[in-house]
Design a protein around this motif. Structure first.
Motif, PDB file in Angstrom:
ATOM      1  N   PHE A 147    -126.133 -68.162 -66.414  1.00 51.51           N
ATOM      2  CA  PHE A 147    -124.912 -68.671 -65.790  1.00 51.51           C
ATOM      3  C   PHE A 147    -124.902 -68.287 -64.320  1.00 51.51           C
ATOM      4  O   PHE A 147    -125.661 -67.426 -63.872  1.00 51.51           O
ATOM      5  CB  PHE A 147    -123.690 -68.129 -66.537  1.00 51.51           C
ATOM      6  CG  PHE A 147    -123.667 -68.575 -67.978  1.00 51.51           C
ATOM      7  CD1 PHE A 147    -123.185 -69.824 -68.325  1.00 51.51           C
ATOM      8  CD2 PHE A 147    -124.169 -67.758 -68.985  1.00 51.51           C
ATOM      9  CE1 PHE A 147    -123.189 -70.254 -69.642  1.00 51.51           C
ATOM     10  CE2 PHE A 147    -124.175 -68.173 -70.300  1.00 51.51           C
ATOM     11  CZ  PHE A 147    -123.686 -69.421 -70.640  1.00 51.51           C
ATOM     12  N   ILE A 148    -124.025 -68.903 -63.535  1.00 53.48           N
ATOM     13  CA  ILE A 148    -124.094 -68.756 -62.071  1.00 53.48           C
ATOM     14  C   ILE A 148    -123.389 -67.513 -61.537  1.00 53.48           C
ATOM     15  O   ILE A 148    -123.514 -67.195 -60.366  1.00 53.48           O
ATOM     16  CB  ILE A 148    -123.511 -70.009 -61.372  1.00 53.48           C
ATOM     17  CG1 ILE A 148    -122.029 -70.185 -61.753  1.00 53.48           C
ATOM     18  CG2 ILE A 148    -124.301 -71.241 -61.695  1.00 53.48           C
ATOM     19  CD1 ILE A 148    -121.289 -71.093 -60.820  1.00 53.48           C
ATOM     20  N   GLU A 149    -122.662 -66.804 -62.401  1.00 53.99           N
ATOM     21  CA  GLU A 149    -121.973 -65.601 -61.936  1.00 53.99           C
ATOM     22  C   GLU A 149    -122.971 -64.592 -61.353  1.00 53.99           C
ATOM     23  O   GLU A 149    -124.012 -64.335 -61.942  1.00 53.99           O
ATOM     24  CB  GLU A 149    -121.202 -64.943 -63.092  1.00 53.99           C
ATOM     25  CG  GLU A 149    -119.913 -65.643 -63.470  1.00 53.99           C
ATOM     26  CD  GLU A 149    -120.125 -66.922 -64.254  1.00 53.99           C
ATOM     27  OE1 GLU A 149    -119.204 -67.740 -64.344  1.00 53.99           O
ATOM     28  OE2 GLU A 149    -121.245 -67.111 -64.775  1.00 53.99           O
ATOM     29  N   GLY A 150    -122.617 -64.034 -60.202  1.00 49.35           N
ATOM     30  CA  GLY A 150    -123.457 -62.991 -59.596  1.00 49.35           C
ATOM     31  C   GLY A 150    -124.357 -63.464 -58.472  1.00 49.35           C
ATOM     32  O   GLY A 150    -124.925 -62.642 -57.743  1.00 49.35           O
ATOM     33  N   PHE A 151    -124.530 -64.786 -58.295  1.00 50.89           N
ATOM     34  CA  PHE A 151    -125.388 -65.283 -57.220  1.00 50.89           C
ATOM     35  C   PHE A 151    -124.601 -65.387 -55.907  1.00 50.89           C
ATOM     36  O   PHE A 151    -123.386 -65.608 -55.915  1.00 50.89           O
ATOM     37  CB  PHE A 151    -125.962 -66.656 -57.582  1.00 50.89           C
ATOM     38  CG  PHE A 151    -126.891 -66.633 -58.765  1.00 50.89           C
ATOM     39  CD1 PHE A 151    -128.055 -65.886 -58.731  1.00 50.89           C
ATOM     40  CD2 PHE A 151    -126.602 -67.349 -59.919  1.00 50.89           C
ATOM     41  CE1 PHE A 151    -128.913 -65.858 -59.816  1.00 50.89           C
ATOM     42  CE2 PHE A 151    -127.446 -67.320 -61.008  1.00 50.89           C
ATOM     43  CZ  PHE A 151    -128.604 -66.573 -60.954  1.00 50.89           C
ATOM     44  N   ARG A 152    -125.331 -65.283 -54.791  1.00 51.90           N
ATOM     45  CA  ARG A 152    -124.720 -65.379 -53.465  1.00 51.90           C
ATOM     46  C   ARG A 152    -125.522 -66.319 -52.580  1.00 51.90           C
ATOM     47  O   ARG A 152    -126.707 -66.539 -52.814  1.00 51.90           O
ATOM     48  CB  ARG A 152    -124.683 -63.998 -52.785  1.00 51.90           C
ATOM     49  CG  ARG A 152    -123.802 -62.972 -53.450  1.00 51.90           C
ATOM     50  CD  ARG A 152    -123.918 -61.647 -52.701  1.00 51.90           C
ATOM     51  NE  ARG A 152    -123.118 -60.603 -53.313  1.00 51.90           N
ATOM     52  CZ  ARG A 152    -123.134 -59.338 -52.933  1.00 51.90           C
ATOM     53  NH1 ARG A 152    -123.929 -58.960 -51.950  1.00 51.90           N
ATOM     54  NH2 ARG A 152    -122.377 -58.439 -53.542  1.00 51.90           N
ATOM     55  N   ILE A 153    -124.865 -66.841 -51.538  1.00 52.98           N
ATOM     56  CA  ILE A 153    -125.573 -67.613 -50.517  1.00 52.98           C
ATOM     57  C   ILE A 153    -126.598 -66.684 -49.851  1.00 52.98           C
ATOM     58  O   ILE A 153    -126.288 -65.550 -49.489  1.00 52.98           O
ATOM     59  CB  ILE A 153    -124.592 -68.156 -49.453  1.00 52.98           C
ATOM     60  CG1 ILE A 153    -123.512 -69.035 -50.104  1.00 52.98           C
ATOM     61  CG2 ILE A 153    -125.347 -68.918 -48.366  1.00 52.98           C
ATOM     62  CD1 ILE A 153    -124.025 -70.282 -50.738  1.00 52.98           C
ATOM     63  N   GLY A 154    -127.833 -67.163 -49.719  1.00 50.62           N
ATOM     64  CA  GLY A 154    -128.876 -66.372 -49.077  1.00 50.62           C
ATOM     65  C   GLY A 154    -129.794 -65.651 -50.046  1.00 50.62           C
ATOM     66  O   GLY A 154    -130.823 -65.099 -49.614  1.00 50.62           O
ATOM     67  N   ASP A 155    -129.467 -65.629 -51.331  1.00 54.79           N
ATOM     68  CA  ASP A 155    -130.364 -65.008 -52.319  1.00 54.79           C
ATOM     69  C   ASP A 155    -131.729 -65.691 -52.275  1.00 54.79           C
ATOM     70  O   ASP A 155    -131.825 -66.919 -52.149  1.00 54.79           O
ATOM     71  CB  ASP A 155    -129.773 -65.110 -53.726  1.00 54.79           C
ATOM     72  CG  ASP A 155    -128.634 -64.118 -53.957  1.00 54.79           C
ATOM     73  OD1 ASP A 155    -128.413 -63.263 -53.096  1.00 54.79           O
ATOM     74  OD2 ASP A 155    -127.976 -64.230 -55.012  1.00 54.79           O
ATOM     75  N   LYS A 156    -132.800 -64.903 -52.424  1.00 53.31           N
ATOM     76  CA  LYS A 156    -134.163 -65.434 -52.299  1.00 53.31           C
ATOM     77  C   LYS A 156    -134.599 -66.203 -53.547  1.00 53.31           C
ATOM     78  O   LYS A 156    -134.230 -65.851 -54.669  1.00 53.31           O
ATOM     79  CB  LYS A 156    -135.144 -64.298 -52.027  1.00 53.31           C
ATOM     80  CG  LYS A 156    -135.019 -63.695 -50.637  1.00 53.31           C
ATOM     81  CD  LYS A 156    -136.072 -62.623 -50.421  1.00 53.31           C
ATOM     82  CE  LYS A 156    -135.983 -62.044 -49.010  1.00 53.31           C
ATOM     83  NZ  LYS A 156    -136.993 -60.986 -48.798  1.00 53.31           N
TER      84      LYS A 156
END
Length: 434
Positions: A73-82
């Motif tokens: 699921f998408i919880e925990g991701f941020r803009i700029g993550d590699k």
């Protein structure tokens, strides 16, 4: 480690990898940039904070960006993550080490019996068997279920559908087929099921016997991508054993939840909804999965039973309608027969096996035809018989059907733990209507 083995291990690894990055996040997908991927590439996402990496798959590509559908699921991701591309489609470990195990679509164990160690890998997305390489289906596949073997005879390599509403008895019939089949390898895909149903199915329907059986489970709380690729992973496992020359029984429950997973993915990617909200990709995906079952010349066979959940027992449901056109026969379960206490509740008049005539002897075919005829006459006149409006002697065929009603219903009934040999089934059919 010897140099040769080291070379083998790192031959597909880029020693100077190029990272992409997340530019946008919506409710279901990640949008990335910075690398040039292909559809189907696996992607590792490395969060910029302390959190384990996650996996996703490239599902759409534009000129300067691409969409990743995560396996979680998408919880925990941020803009700029590699983002790190794996640059090859998803493959899974396969082998005899999987027998007796319960795994997820990544073939990670769910049964607490330790890691699975195998050196063989198979891609989960493969082309179906070439039409000219398919072997003729000319050998009976016995399930040990009287009403299937006697009246809807299947062959090795045949694809059958089990159509039923919720709570009619699909899981029970699946368990009877798994226990009654003499197939040396059994692969069961449980897609979109409630979590509690997995141990219940193993205990109640399989009697905790997983000998020569592999269960691939993607429960309803898993992401849509996990549910979709759970079906393809299970099919790849079956193909591995088929390519070794072995006969495999493949059972999937259910095609409807597999289609619903693809509906979630397709709509999130902007596909237009068609009948009942299903996007076009759903209807192209069904034959890609189902046509991989079958018999291949010089190799083994995959005999497949796919369950289809019919909403409100409606056989014109778009998924039911599409699968019926792809499969080699359909077994329809009846809620009415369940109410009358007939188990398994197979509606013989609405069910069919397209290969039954090619697989059976002439006497068996005659008995099948007579059973259907008498049973159909009985159902047509059931109300007249119940209210006492029919008088014996007016119709010879109906008189015969009434006289043999108990024997025919007895033939259709079977205990969930009983297994009947094919020869006994034909003899029982002869006693019932011969």
């Amino acid at each position: 480690m010897p140099l040769k083995k080291l070379r083998e291990k790192i031959k597909d690894t880029k020693l100077s990898p190029t990272f992409g990055f997340i530019t946008k996040i919506n409710q279901t997908n990640l949008i990335g940039a910075g690398v040039i991927p292909k559809i189907g590439d696996l992607v590792k996402v490395f969060p910029s904070h302390e959190q384990p990496h996650a996996m996703g798959m490239v599902t759409s590509v534009a000129q300067n960006e691409f969409i990743i559908t995560p396996f979680g699921f998408i919880e925990g991701f941020r803009i700029g993550d590699k983002l790190l591309l794996q640059e090859k489609g998803m493959s899974i470990p396969v082998g005899d080490e999987l027998l007796g195990r319960v795994v997820n679509p990544f073939i990670e164990p769910l049964d607490n019996h330790g890691k699975i160690k195998t050196n063989n890998h198979y891609p989960i997305m493969k082309s179906p068997i070439s039409p000219m390489k398919r072997g003729l289906i000319d050998e009976v596949f016995t399930t040990g279920v009287k009403s299937i073997d006697g009246l809807l005879t299947c062959g090795k390599g045949q694809k059958m559908g089990i159509f039923a509403g919720s709570g009619v008895g699909k899981s029970t019939l699946m368990g009877m087929i798994v226990k009654g089949s003499s197939s040396p390898i059994k692969v069961i895909a449980l897609i979109g099921e409630r979590g509690r149903e997995i141990p219940e199915f193993i205990k109640h329907n399989l009697n905790n016997d997983l000998a020569n059986t592999i269960i691939v489970a993607a429960t309803s709380d898993d992401s849509a991508l996990m549910r979709k690729y759970g079906a393809f992973s299970a099919m790849s496992i079956a193909e591995y054993f088929k390519d070794q020359g072995r006969d495999v029984l493949f059972i999937m429950d259910s095609v409807t939840r597999f289609a619903m997973a693809q509906r979630e993915i397709g709509l999130a990617l902007g596909e237009p909804p068609t009948t009942k909200g299903y996007p076009p990709s759903v209807f192209s995906l069904l034959p890609q999965l189902m046509e991989r079952a079958g018999k291949e010349e010089g190799k083994g066979s995959i005999t497949a039973f796919f369950t289809i959940l019919t909403e409100g027992d409606d056989m014109s449901d778009p998924i039911a309608d599409q699968t019926r056109s792809i499969l080699d026969g359909h077994i329809v379960l009846s809620r009415e027969m369940t109410d009358y206490g007939i188990y398994p509740p197979i509606n013989i008049l609405n069910s069919a096996s397209r290969l039954a005539k090619e697989l059976t002897q002439k006497e068996h075919q005659t008995l099948m035809g007579k059973f259907r005829r008498l049973y159909a006459i009985l159902k047509e006149n059931e109300m007249l018989i119940r209210i006492g409006a029919y008088k014996e002697g007016n119709d010879k065929e109906l008189d015969e059907a009434i006289a043999k009603k108990e024997k025919m219903e007895s033939f259709l009934k079977q205990g969930t733990t009983s297994k009947v040999a094919f020869g006994e089934i034909v003899a029982s059919l002869k006693k019932a209507v011969g």
